[in-house]
Scaffold this motif. Structure first.
Motif, PDB file in Angstrom:
ATOM      1  N   SER A   1       5.344  -0.757  -6.879  1.00 47.47           N
ATOM      2  CA  SER A   1       5.343   0.586  -7.474  1.00 47.47           C
ATOM      3  C   SER A   1       3.920   1.060  -7.746  1.00 47.47           C
ATOM      4  N   ASN A   2       3.090   0.183  -8.304  1.00 45.71           N
ATOM      5  CA  ASN A   2       1.692   0.538  -8.585  1.00 45.71           C
ATOM      6  C   ASN A   2       0.933   0.834  -7.301  1.00 45.71           C
ATOM      7  N   LEU A   3       1.149   0.012  -6.293  1.00 39.63           N
ATOM      8  CA  LEU A   3       0.487   0.213  -5.004  1.00 39.63           C
ATOM      9  C   LEU A   3       0.908   1.549  -4.393  1.00 39.63           C
ATOM     10  N   TYR A   4       2.180   1.878  -4.500  1.00 37.18           N
ATOM     11  CA  TYR A   4       2.706   3.146  -3.995  1.00 37.18           C
ATOM     12  C   TYR A   4       2.032   4.328  -4.703  1.00 37.18           C
ATOM     13  N   GLN A   5       1.978   4.273  -6.029  1.00 42.24           N
ATOM     14  CA  GLN A   5       1.372   5.365  -6.780  1.00 42.24           C
ATOM     15  C   GLN A   5      -0.094   5.565  -6.404  1.00 42.24           C
ATOM     16  N   LEU A   6      -0.818   4.480  -6.210  1.00 41.93           N
ATOM     17  CA  LEU A   6      -2.221   4.571  -5.799  1.00 41.93           C
ATOM     18  C   LEU A   6      -2.328   5.089  -4.363  1.00 41.93           C
ATOM     19  N   ALA A   7      -1.431   4.651  -3.490  1.00 43.10           N
ATOM     20  CA  ALA A   7      -1.466   5.088  -2.087  1.00 43.10           C
ATOM     21  C   ALA A   7      -1.227   6.590  -1.964  1.00 43.10           C
ATOM     22  N   LEU A   8      -0.437   7.142  -2.857  1.00 51.58           N
ATOM     23  CA  LEU A   8      -0.185   8.589  -2.834  1.00 51.58           C
ATOM     24  C   LEU A   8      -1.447   9.392  -3.076  1.00 51.58           C
ATOM     25  N   GLN A   9      -2.456   8.781  -3.703  1.00 48.89           N
ATOM     26  CA  GLN A   9      -3.698   9.473  -4.015  1.00 48.89           C
ATOM     27  C   GLN A   9      -4.720   9.395  -2.886  1.00 48.89           C
ATOM     28  N   VAL A  10      -4.413   8.609  -1.847  1.00 44.16           N
ATOM     29  CA  VAL A  10      -5.338   8.479  -0.718  1.00 44.16           C
ATOM     30  C   VAL A  10      -5.228   9.724   0.149  1.00 44.16           C
ATOM     31  N   LYS A  11      -6.350  10.317   0.443  1.00 43.26           N
ATOM     32  CA  LYS A  11      -6.369  11.537   1.272  1.00 43.26           C
ATOM     33  C   LYS A  11      -6.449  11.199   2.734  1.00 43.26           C
TER      34      LYS A  11
END
Length: 114
Positions: A104-114
Motif C-alpha cells: 500500500s505504501n509503495l503504491y501511494q508513493l508510485a502514484l506521485q511519480v511523474k
C-alpha cells in the motif's frame, strides 16, 4: 472464504502474504496481474517462494512481477519500478507483501511519480 483484499480502487488492490493456492481466487475476482513485494525468505522457510507463486500465476494466465522491498529500506528506484509496473501491467493489479501495508505504501508513493 474470500481473501481479505483491500481495494484501493477498481484497478488496484493489496493483500498480505499469499500462497500459490490463493491465485485461482485472485484470478476469479478479476485481477490480471500480481506484484510480489515481499523478499523471498523474509518470513522463514514456510514462506512460499516467488518462483512457486509465479509458476502458478502463469499457469492461470496471470501476469507476475517480483519487486521485493525491505520495509525500512524502500528506495526511489523501487518506487519508480512500481510506478512503471502499474502503468504497463494489465489491470486490475494485486500487490502483496507480509501484511499488505508495504505494498500500500509503495503504491501511494508510485502514484506521485511523474
Amino acid at each position: 472464504m474470500s481473501l481479505p483484499i483491500t481495494c484501493h480502487n477498481d484497478q488496484f488492490g493489496t493483500l498480505g502474504q499469499i500462497d500459490p493456492s490463493h491465485l485461482a481466487e485472485i484470478a476469479q475476482q478479476g485481477y490480471k496481474s500480481v506484484i510480489n513485494n515481499r523478499p523471498d525468505g523474509e518470513g522463514g522457510p514456510d514462506q512460499p517462494s516467488s518462483a512457486s507463486i509465479q509458476a502458478e500465476a502463469e499457469k492461470l494466465g496471470l501476469n507476475y512481477a517480483y519487486l521485493p522491498v525491505v520495509p525500512s529500506a524502500m528506495t526511489v528506484e523501487q518506487v519508480r519500478e512500481m510506478a512503471l509496473l502499474l502503468k504497463t501491467m494489465p489491470g486490475p493489479v494485486l500487490a502483496f507483501c507480509r501484511s499488505g501495508a508495504r505494498s500500500s505504501n509503495l503504491y501511494q508513493l508510485a502514484l506521485q511519480v511523474k
